[in-house]
Design an enzyme around this catalytic site. Sequence first.
Site, PDB file in Angstrom:
ATOM      1  N   GLU A 282      -9.178  18.346  38.458  1.00 52.91           N
ATOM      2  CA  GLU A 282     -10.488  17.691  38.347  1.00 52.91           C
ATOM      3  C   GLU A 282     -10.280  16.300  37.767  1.00 52.91           C
ATOM      4  O   GLU A 282     -10.425  15.292  38.450  1.00 52.91           O
ATOM      5  CB  GLU A 282     -11.432  18.515  37.478  1.00 52.91           C
ATOM      6  CG  GLU A 282     -12.816  17.895  37.334  1.00 52.91           C
ATOM      7  CD  GLU A 282     -13.689  18.635  36.314  1.00 52.91           C
ATOM      8  OE1 GLU A 282     -14.909  18.444  36.384  1.00 52.91           O
ATOM      9  OE2 GLU A 282     -13.159  19.378  35.463  1.00 52.91           O
TER      10      GLU A 282
ATOM     11  N   ASP B 152     -22.784  27.883  28.661  1.00 53.11           N
ATOM     12  CA  ASP B 152     -23.335  26.833  27.805  1.00 53.11           C
ATOM     13  C   ASP B 152     -23.748  25.596  28.593  1.00 53.11           C
ATOM     14  O   ASP B 152     -24.245  24.627  28.012  1.00 53.11           O
ATOM     15  CB  ASP B 152     -22.348  26.451  26.706  1.00 53.11           C
ATOM     16  CG  ASP B 152     -20.959  26.136  27.235  1.00 53.11           C
ATOM     17  OD1 ASP B 152     -20.617  26.593  28.332  1.00 53.11           O
ATOM     18  OD2 ASP B 152     -20.197  25.433  26.544  1.00 53.11           O
TER      19      ASP B 152
END
Length: 368
Positions: A218, A31
């Site tokens: 992250e 996506d």
Amino acid sequence: MDHELFPTPAGVQADDPILQLPKVSLHDHLDGGLRPATIVELAAEVNHTLPTTDPEELRTWFSAAANSGDLVRYLTTFDHTIAVMQTAPALERVAREWVLDQVADGVFYAEARWAPEQHLTAGLTLDEAVEAVQRGLEDGMAIAANEGRTILTGQIITAMRHADRSSEIAELALRHRDSGVVGFDIAGAEKGFPATNHKEAFDALHLASFPVTIHAGEAEGVQSILEAVQVCHAERIGHGVRIVEDMDVVDGRGELGRLAAWVLDRQIPLEVCPSSNLQTGAADTIEDHPITGLKALGYAVTVNPDNRLMSATSVSREMRLLVDRAGWDQADLEWATVNAISNAFLPLDERERLIDEVVIPGFARISL
């Protein structure tokens, strides 16, 4: 090459020799890789309002909106791509084009990660969504084969960190493990949503001998990586660049913390996405991105695009940036590629064959 089928990927020139190098893409969101023109066409079909209906302007909008330096805001760009991926034909088309864009990038093995639970608003079941994406992937591989290009793909089924469907999604992945699904992941906002919230799902997958990769390191630091590896059985780490917070490195020599040493000694792969890390604030510049220091220390780093549309990137572009701005050479790129295919969610004999038949001869044919 048919440029309509295989458009030149973002960020590189059509004659760049890096395009010809064989590549692997382990961290590549379905996506996050739509073609802008496809988004425009699919949005019109479902009456979804976009920031602009001009494909090139839309491409620019996605890149600009993702350059906020904040992971949560970065993730809001997916509202538009997910909105147009709610029917079986749309999922098939996006998956098919995703494969063809991989081929244009020189990728011979790619894992498409995506969250089926986000694609049910038009009435699809979870299984129907997975089956639609698989048809698209297979169509793309067949088209590539007809054009004399070979690519292998697999699905990584992802559960959302902020939701409570991970056990259900894990069961979904297991149902399709022999029909295209090769791994499991959790994604979404990392802060406040630890992987341990989904321990039941990860334990079930572990007992079923099913591969797992987890977004960690992250937006959150060492604790997130620790929980992913030691509690949730991750075989690979999505991003993982904040492992550097568990080490003290001076002049290329490092004193490693317990977790950093564990990840290094066991060669747990890091699915590093340099440009995306700059956008989400996990790194400041390509020149000082942790991937180069981690490579020097011997970590099993791999090079990935994360979200091709949002980062206006490709594996080739990521490699070009590392060569031009971080001092990498062709041997470094080959080493990272071998790391990637060695840790792909494929059987051992297939991984070894691809190294011997694709990676080594492919790099030998090109000189940067």
